[in-house]
Design a protein around this motif. Sequence first.
Motif, PDB file in Angstrom:
ATOM      1  N   ILE A  44     -88.584  42.020 -79.153  1.00 10.58           N
ATOM      2  CA  ILE A  44     -88.001  43.079 -78.908  1.00 10.58           C
ATOM      3  C   ILE A  44     -88.393  44.040 -77.899  1.00 10.58           C
ATOM      4  O   ILE A  44     -89.308  43.053 -77.114  1.00 10.58           O
ATOM      5  CB  ILE A  44     -88.800  43.816 -80.047  1.00 10.58           C
ATOM      6  CG1 ILE A  44     -88.368  43.878 -81.507  1.00 10.58           C
ATOM      7  CG2 ILE A  44     -89.429  45.277 -80.199  1.00 10.58           C
ATOM      8  CD1 ILE A  44     -89.703  43.959 -82.792  1.00 10.58           C
ATOM      9  N   ILE A  46     -89.836  46.849 -75.077  1.00  7.20           N
ATOM     10  CA  ILE A  46     -90.174  48.128 -74.997  1.00  7.20           C
ATOM     11  C   ILE A  46     -90.442  48.413 -73.057  1.00  7.20           C
ATOM     12  O   ILE A  46     -91.106  47.873 -73.336  1.00  7.20           O
ATOM     13  CB  ILE A  46     -91.386  48.508 -76.085  1.00  7.20           C
ATOM     14  CG1 ILE A  46     -90.929  47.533 -77.563  1.00  7.20           C
ATOM     15  CG2 ILE A  46     -91.729  49.991 -75.913  1.00  7.20           C
ATOM     16  CD1 ILE A  46     -92.606  48.564 -78.271  1.00  7.20           C
ATOM     17  N   TYR A  53     -89.603  56.540 -75.685  1.00  7.38           N
ATOM     18  CA  TYR A  53     -89.683  55.011 -75.835  1.00  7.38           C
ATOM     19  C   TYR A  53     -88.459  54.173 -75.843  1.00  7.38           C
ATOM     20  O   TYR A  53     -87.783  54.985 -77.550  1.00  7.38           O
ATOM     21  CB  TYR A  53     -90.348  54.033 -77.069  1.00  7.38           C
ATOM     22  CG  TYR A  53     -91.365  54.543 -77.487  1.00  7.38           C
ATOM     23  CD1 TYR A  53     -92.422  53.564 -76.270  1.00  7.38           C
ATOM     24  CD2 TYR A  53     -92.700  54.985 -77.830  1.00  7.38           C
ATOM     25  CE1 TYR A  53     -94.232  54.291 -76.384  1.00  7.38           C
ATOM     26  CE2 TYR A  53     -93.608  55.920 -78.150  1.00  7.38           C
ATOM     27  CZ  TYR A  53     -94.750  54.494 -77.831  1.00  7.38           C
ATOM     28  OH  TYR A  53     -96.207  55.238 -77.228  1.00  7.38           O
ATOM     29  N   VAL A  55     -86.579  51.386 -77.438  1.00 11.04           N
ATOM     30  CA  VAL A  55     -86.583  50.104 -77.698  1.00 11.04           C
ATOM     31  C   VAL A  55     -85.304  49.457 -77.952  1.00 11.04           C
ATOM     32  O   VAL A  55     -84.672  49.459 -78.350  1.00 11.04           O
ATOM     33  CB  VAL A  55     -86.481  50.086 -79.265  1.00 11.04           C
ATOM     34  CG1 VAL A  55     -87.033  48.780 -80.068  1.00 11.04           C
ATOM     35  CG2 VAL A  55     -88.547  51.444 -79.084  1.00 11.04           C
ATOM     36  N   THR A  85     -91.474  57.313 -81.318  1.00 10.61           N
ATOM     37  CA  THR A  85     -92.301  56.428 -81.836  1.00 10.61           C
ATOM     38  C   THR A  85     -91.509  55.559 -81.834  1.00 10.61           C
ATOM     39  O   THR A  85     -90.105  55.413 -82.010  1.00 10.61           O
ATOM     40  CB  THR A  85     -92.758  56.682 -82.840  1.00 10.61           C
ATOM     41  OG1 THR A  85     -91.194  56.823 -83.917  1.00 10.61           O
ATOM     42  CG2 THR A  85     -93.485  58.367 -83.252  1.00 10.61           C
ATOM     43  N   ILE A  86     -91.650  54.373 -82.443  1.00  8.89           N
ATOM     44  CA  ILE A  86     -90.996  53.094 -82.145  1.00  8.89           C
ATOM     45  C   ILE A  86     -90.430  52.714 -83.564  1.00  8.89           C
ATOM     46  O   ILE A  86     -89.360  52.113 -83.861  1.00  8.89           O
ATOM     47  CB  ILE A  86     -92.187  51.676 -82.499  1.00  8.89           C
ATOM     48  CG1 ILE A  86     -92.657  51.917 -80.815  1.00  8.89           C
ATOM     49  CG2 ILE A  86     -91.163  49.932 -82.026  1.00  8.89           C
ATOM     50  CD1 ILE A  86     -92.303  51.771 -79.910  1.00  8.89           C
ATOM     51  N   PRO A 123     -97.709  52.122 -78.642  1.00  9.51           N
ATOM     52  CA  PRO A 123     -96.674  50.653 -79.333  1.00  9.51           C
ATOM     53  C   PRO A 123     -96.726  49.816 -79.846  1.00  9.51           C
ATOM     54  O   PRO A 123     -96.106  49.141 -81.103  1.00  9.51           O
ATOM     55  CB  PRO A 123     -95.278  50.490 -77.818  1.00  9.51           C
ATOM     56  CG  PRO A 123     -96.531  50.488 -77.009  1.00  9.51           C
ATOM     57  CD  PRO A 123     -97.164  51.761 -77.277  1.00  9.51           C
TER      58      PRO A 123
END
Length: 409
Positions: A44, A46, A53, A55, A85-86, A123
């Motif tokens: 992953i 970020i 974010y 991702v 948000t993640i 995160p």
Amino acid sequence: MTSTMLNACMRFIALFTAALLMTLTLSGCWNRRELNDMAVAIAIGIDRVDEQYEVTIQTVDPSQMSNNRNVDRFPTRIYSEKASTIFEALRKVTSKSSRKIYLAHLLLLLFNEEMARDGIKEPLDFLFRDHEVRPDFNIAVTRGYQTKDVLSIVTPLEVLSALDLYRSLNVSQKLWAPTAAVNINEMMVMLTNDGVEPILTGLTLIGDLNKGLSADNVKQPRPYLYFKFKGIGVFRKDRLVGWLNEPDSKSFSYVNNHVSSTVGSVQCPGSKKRFAIELVKSKVSREPSIRNGSPHMKLIVHVSGNVGEVQCETEINDKSIIELQKLASEQLKSIIENSIQHVQYQYGVDIYGFGANFHQKYPKQWRQWRTNWNEQFARMSIEVQMDYHLRLIGKIISPFGNNPQQKKE
């Protein structure tokens, strides 16, 4: 039927009935999911983009992991989504993928430098909290590139580029001291414990990015683009504040006992040429003490090494070994002292975890230092004591192609 047989029969019936009732309360794997229903994420990335974010997820294509795979298809898939948000970004990926992202086999987490300077605690919250995530993946910071670019390159040694990055980082820490493989558990300790500040290794790309994103990158003897782990990032709390250069990164690894093997070179006595040493054993002991009301740290550095290469025009004997050993010891001592002073003066954060040593040995005094420990660290005196030994010199005594006796004639 005798009473004994009757009692035994009744006990059997009772046990059978109890077992039958227990099976009624048992269920199967209530959250069982088939492999065909999941996209297994192995990395992953970020990035901070437009206050959101971004991702990026690298997933494995299971059909391409067999020996009979289709060489025209890549074994990985890359998905990117933006969100506040993640968790939201991961769920938005399902708009591009027919499978839910599965995080249990995550190998690598990358932050770009902007994200690291803004702070990585937020995160990380999702990855600490999610029950599927195993706490054994490594973390690094990309330098000069977005994580999306790094995860999209085609690497030559492994079918899965994230696996190449993961293995390279771990091997590099063992065999080349200026890198540090930090996993999520270690990061959690550094973020939550007093007396130590976090560090993360830097990761950059070298070459042509556009060509490195194609399959042609692995068809060349020299790839168009390759990755390189470069320097150790210094954090204050969860924010990146700067980078250590190579000598300072190597010193950090020595002080924290991350070095199992490495190679260094030292200038020959009375010459500009050099000799190389393969370090085969390293151990640094710490002795915290209080002097005049201030913290003092004594580091005892135990090192064993072998002579690996000699450019010096001298024969290797007991006398010259002692001289080479002294030069190598003095150089390493200087590197450790200078790098710690550099961190003290430029960054003023205790990345070495000296505070934890004082906390353990002087708990009462630590209560007074705890709130301003980084200030104490910046002023702390450091003493380095060396115990350096050269063991082996190889199969030849004189430098290859050099005959000191012949030169005298």
